[in-house]
Design an enzyme around this catalytic site. Sequence first.
Site, PDB file in Angstrom:
ATOM      1  N   ASP A 295       0.871  -1.166   0.000  1.00  0.00           N
ATOM      2  CA  ASP A 295       0.000   0.000   0.000  1.00  0.00           C
ATOM      3  C   ASP A 295       0.921   1.233   0.000  1.00  0.00           C
ATOM      4  O   ASP A 295       2.138   1.135   0.134  1.00  0.00           O
ATOM      5  CB  ASP A 295      -0.969  -0.013   1.196  1.00  0.00           C
ATOM      6  CG  ASP A 295      -2.196   0.863   0.918  1.00  0.00           C
ATOM      7  OD1 ASP A 295      -2.138   1.715   0.003  1.00  0.00           O
ATOM      8  OD2 ASP A 295      -3.207   0.722   1.627  1.00  0.00           O
ATOM      9  N   TRP A 296       0.301   2.378  -0.137  1.00  0.00           N
ATOM     10  CA  TRP A 296       1.042   3.635  -0.295  1.00  0.00           C
ATOM     11  C   TRP A 296       2.050   3.829   0.852  1.00  0.00           C
ATOM     12  O   TRP A 296       1.648   3.982   2.001  1.00  0.00           O
ATOM     13  CB  TRP A 296       0.041   4.782  -0.325  1.00  0.00           C
ATOM     14  CG  TRP A 296       0.645   6.134  -0.540  1.00  0.00           C
ATOM     15  CD1 TRP A 296       1.327   6.870   0.377  1.00  0.00           C
ATOM     16  CD2 TRP A 296       0.612   6.903  -1.742  1.00  0.00           C
ATOM     17  NE1 TRP A 296       1.723   8.058  -0.162  1.00  0.00           N
ATOM     18  CE2 TRP A 296       1.292   8.108  -1.476  1.00  0.00           C
ATOM     19  CE3 TRP A 296       0.075   6.708  -3.018  1.00  0.00           C
ATOM     20  CZ2 TRP A 296       1.447   9.110  -2.438  1.00  0.00           C
ATOM     21  CZ3 TRP A 296       0.224   7.711  -3.960  1.00  0.00           C
ATOM     22  CH2 TRP A 296       0.901   8.883  -3.667  1.00  0.00           C
TER      23      TRP A 296
END
Length: 762
Positions: A295-296
Amino acid sequence: MTIFLRKLIGISFAFLIIFSCSQPEKEKSTKNGVDLRVDSLLSLMTLEEKVGQLNQYSLGSEFTGPGNKNGQDSIRYRQLISGQVGSVLNLLGAENTRKMQELVVENTRLGIPLLFAYDVIHGYETMFPVPLAESSSWNLNLMQKTAQAAAAESAASGLHWTFAPMIDVTVDARWGRVMEGAGEDPYLHAEIAKARINGFQGDDLGHNKTIAATAKHFAGYGYAESGKDYNSVNINQYVLHNHILPPFKAAVEANAASFMNAFNDINATPATANKYLLQDILREKWKYDGLVVSDWNSIGELVNHGVSQELKDAAKKAVIAGSEIDMEATAYVQFLSDLVKEGEIEEAVIDKAVRHVLKLKFELGLFDDPYKYSDTSREKEIVGNPIHHDLAEEIAKESIVLLKNENGLLPIKGSKNIAVIGPLAKDKDTPLGNWRAQAVENSAISLFEGLENTLPNSVNLQYAEGVKLSVGPNNFFQEQVINEDDRSGFEEAKNLAKNSGLVIMALGETAYMSGEGRSRAAIGLPGLQKELLKEIHAINPNIVLVLMNGRPLELSWEDENIPAIVEAWHLGQRAGTAIAETLTGKNNPSAKLTMSFPRHVGQLPIYYNHKVTGRPSTGPGQVFYSHYTDIDNSPLYPFGYGLSYSTFEYGELALSGESMTEDGTITASIVIKNTSDIVGQEIVQLYIQDLVAEETPMVKSLKAFEKVEIKAGESVKVEFKINKEMLSYYKSNGEWTLEKGQFRVYVGKNSTVKQYKEFKLR
Ligand code: NOJ
């Protein structure tokens, strides 16, 4: 001849050599074409080029648009043209993606095309209802179609890959991201996951109307403690295997092209560096052969989690665990090559990850034509196509849940003066919901517009805002919220209510009051809305409350006092039409909740498929059992609940036998009669309870459902075949187990169904 073609010929030549000289006979016959092409390409790559494939950036049009000067001076630009970036998120449009692709294909040594990814959650430009709303339709076919339409629009806009569906099971409405999933039940969630993945991917990833899907967030993100986004997840192994993992397993079975890991730590290990999840379960147990993206900056966040001293160690931990693409942390591009050279990571680990990236690129057809998705004329034709808007209306109508309808107040009949009151009544933004990709600003049909178009001219329709929408001073993104202190609109609204036969109140949450980072501790109607509702109610109680929100709300007062309540979520593009046609009876509501609505926020987390406990309720007057002293245990509106304008009467449940063997089946059947005078759809639900098991069983679990249309006055017989899979569960050690003994089968309209029959598994 383009540089790209020359490069491809070089690659094919290498491929031929590899194929004829170095492949052992056995491998040659079992490996498919894509694997061979991947292997041959991999053999041409330097370590730095391999690492580049694992690096993902969020880039805008600064590198491709007219004002690209700044972009070209940046490190990222230099990395892009030297093969150190493998995928890009948030770059959109046929033209932009073509230019960016050209930049990479033409300038890098091997000309490996980029992957373009984006969060296409409930539509690209055409907005469908938010996923939680869609899930209330229980209509898998329609959900598949909306994903398909979203994929077609995205693919026409140059995209290859969506970060959807989110398949986190959610039991706490305080968590803002419940709007992005399909609610609290693992079985329904798994079915919806498959439908959405099939919708996005079709049966050929190389088709120019399909895109790669992502099963996210692996895993446990929906169990954030206290419903606070990004918070730690502390759950036992039973919950992990029986509640959280089933939709992900279904995603593997549906061939989801990729998985995204999660921000949270789960039982003290961050999901991003979690070998148990990413290796033991995903790769070893489920044999998943797709791609895993972080994820980011979740790799960077390993430092915040406190399991890595610095980013280099985070890169090492994440890649060894099995996080393959680094989204935005720059950890891999900075450190992976060194880590290999220093002997800290084996190059084989990198190779394995790169193989997954290249495989996806081959499957999407990007090596045959890197520009195949970047076609401006297809983009014009497909993006926002009216057919997609019609589909948005169709599913919106099936996603509206009728929560209460006292004395048949709905559908609206005979009212000459109708007041429409509330901040969301004319709002054309809120229905688009959060995670709205490329939705055109203020493009939804508002409730007021829908009513104007639907009601006859003889009806005098009037509007008052009552409470204002505003942008708070601390609101970083300048998003609309509901005003908390300005009562200046109350008088006008009250006057209007006084002179109207019927009041429709449009209240709820604005688009960005749910979604990522939007957890709420209090989940009643926000701002001054409840006060307004109470004051209007004191003047004219003939109220239809239309709710627009992205999560279950606390509505005890409303349920007690307001005669009709309609849950209209954030329904997308044609929200107003769908709601108006439902209020006026042109559409008969058929949706049922996929998340329990609590009586009080203090009941959270609340879900129907909980354990029996050692102290279940034994009847009135008890003290020492599992309960609150100040509030009932039950939710206000349970999982699976929703009304219709039709009335359905369930006959007696019948089982085809009293016992079954492991390899046998038992059929449960029931006759349902539509006792009203209008045709309607009913979602018939089958639940099973294992009465005695080695590990404490749940009170009941959904195992099958069917949505049936029943004509006025007619009956249908619904049958469910029960097999051993429906009787099995995961033990805490992850073993799928079937235990002999007594089982209870319930079939009914929602999870509080009482009617059951028992049988024995011999
Ligand atoms: C963070 C979110 O958690 C994830 O779901 C999303 O795909 C990425 N940001 C990229 O936008």
